[in-house]
Write a protein that holds these residues in place. Structure first.
Motif, PDB file in Angstrom:
ATOM      1  N   LYS A  88       0.819  -1.221   0.000  1.00  0.00           N
ATOM      2  CA  LYS A  88       0.000   0.000   0.000  1.00  0.00           C
ATOM      3  C   LYS A  88       0.851   1.267   0.000  1.00  0.00           C
ATOM      4  O   LYS A  88       0.366   2.332  -0.363  1.00  0.00           O
ATOM      5  CB  LYS A  88      -0.940   0.008   1.200  1.00  0.00           C
ATOM      6  N   MET A  89       2.113   1.145   0.377  1.00  0.00           N
ATOM      7  CA  MET A  89       2.967   2.325   0.504  1.00  0.00           C
ATOM      8  C   MET A  89       3.996   2.453  -0.628  1.00  0.00           C
ATOM      9  O   MET A  89       4.387   3.557  -0.972  1.00  0.00           O
ATOM     10  CB  MET A  89       3.706   2.287   1.841  1.00  0.00           C
ATOM     11  N   ILE A  90       4.429   1.336  -1.184  1.00  0.00           N
ATOM     12  CA  ILE A  90       5.555   1.325  -2.128  1.00  0.00           C
ATOM     13  C   ILE A  90       5.116   1.719  -3.531  1.00  0.00           C
ATOM     14  O   ILE A  90       4.155   1.192  -4.070  1.00  0.00           O
ATOM     15  CB  ILE A  90       6.222  -0.062  -2.146  1.00  0.00           C
ATOM     16  N   LYS A  91       5.861   2.645  -4.116  1.00  0.00           N
ATOM     17  CA  LYS A  91       5.649   3.057  -5.504  1.00  0.00           C
ATOM     18  C   LYS A  91       6.671   2.392  -6.435  1.00  0.00           C
ATOM     19  O   LYS A  91       6.396   2.149  -7.600  1.00  0.00           O
ATOM     20  CB  LYS A  91       5.779   4.580  -5.641  1.00  0.00           C
ATOM     21  N   TYR A  92       7.846   2.143  -5.907  1.00  0.00           N
ATOM     22  CA  TYR A  92       8.951   1.584  -6.694  1.00  0.00           C
ATOM     23  C   TYR A  92       9.887   0.873  -5.721  1.00  0.00           C
ATOM     24  O   TYR A  92      10.084   1.324  -4.588  1.00  0.00           O
ATOM     25  CB  TYR A  92       9.691   2.718  -7.409  1.00  0.00           C
ATOM     26  N   SER A  93      10.458  -0.239  -6.167  1.00  0.00           N
ATOM     27  CA  SER A  93      11.446  -0.935  -5.347  1.00  0.00           C
ATOM     28  C   SER A  93      12.554  -1.485  -6.238  1.00  0.00           C
ATOM     29  O   SER A  93      12.329  -1.808  -7.401  1.00  0.00           O
ATOM     30  CB  SER A  93      10.789  -2.059  -4.536  1.00  0.00           C
ATOM     31  N   LYS A  94      13.732  -1.555  -5.658  1.00  0.00           N
ATOM     32  CA  LYS A  94      14.898  -2.031  -6.398  1.00  0.00           C
ATOM     33  C   LYS A  94      15.820  -2.763  -5.430  1.00  0.00           C
ATOM     34  O   LYS A  94      16.045  -2.300  -4.309  1.00  0.00           O
ATOM     35  CB  LYS A  94      15.644  -0.841  -7.010  1.00  0.00           C
ATOM     36  N   ILE A  95      16.334  -3.896  -5.882  1.00  0.00           N
ATOM     37  CA  ILE A  95      17.317  -4.626  -5.102  1.00  0.00           C
ATOM     38  C   ILE A  95      18.522  -4.919  -5.982  1.00  0.00           C
ATOM     39  O   ILE A  95      18.384  -5.217  -7.165  1.00  0.00           O
ATOM     40  CB  ILE A  95      16.739  -5.940  -4.518  1.00  0.00           C
ATOM     41  N   LYS A  96      19.683  -4.778  -5.390  1.00  0.00           N
ATOM     42  CA  LYS A  96      20.936  -5.193  -6.023  1.00  0.00           C
ATOM     43  C   LYS A  96      21.585  -6.175  -5.058  1.00  0.00           C
ATOM     44  O   LYS A  96      21.871  -5.825  -3.915  1.00  0.00           O
ATOM     45  CB  LYS A  96      21.860  -3.996  -6.258  1.00  0.00           C
ATOM     46  N   LEU A  97      21.764  -7.402  -5.516  1.00  0.00           N
ATOM     47  CA  LEU A  97      22.343  -8.446  -4.685  1.00  0.00           C
ATOM     48  C   LEU A  97      23.624  -8.926  -5.358  1.00  0.00           C
ATOM     49  O   LEU A  97      23.617  -9.286  -6.535  1.00  0.00           O
ATOM     50  CB  LEU A  97      21.357  -9.600  -4.524  1.00  0.00           C
TER      51      LEU A  97
END
Length: 119
Positions: A88-97
């Motif tokens: 409900k809060m996130i507009k965009y997410s990104k992970i670098k592993l």
């Protein structure tokens, strides 16, 4: 809009396709970036109006404990769990592993993958 960024999380895990990787393990570095509206939190100083980065770290730590052949799988599980929990809060997410010192004859410092989600 604003972003919560956790940089250079250092964790140890047992991910990889080679049999020895399941026993020896490797060091990993994880970066996560979450875009959300932080205006209310910035005005009210109320933690419930944002995403607690301690919760983000806990998700990353728990998912890193689950062995996988591919770091792509680990990263997808992490980002999916974060997006599900805070959808409900996130507009965009990104992970670098990144896998540090992968088994490539010491010719590569790290191997990384990046996954981005736009919601």
């Amino acid at each position: 809009m604003g972003r919560i960024i956790l940089e250079n999380i250092k964790l140890f895990g047992f991910h990889g396709c080679m049999p020895e990787e399941k026993y020896v393990g490797s060091n990993y570095t994880i970066n996560i970036e979450i875009e959300l509206d932080i205006y209310d939190a910035s005005i009210t100083d109320d933690l419930s109006k944002t995403i607690n980065y301690v919760h983000l770290y806990s998700i990353i730590k728990e998912e890193m404990k689950i062995n996988s052949k591919l770091i792509e799988n680990v990263a997808k599980r992490i980002i999916d769990k974060i997006n599900f929990k805070f959808h409900k809060m996130i507009k965009y997410s990104k992970i670098k592993l990144c896998k540090e010192n992968p088994p490539l004859n010491n010719n590569v410092d790290r191997v990384c993958i990046i996954i981005e989600n736009f919601t």
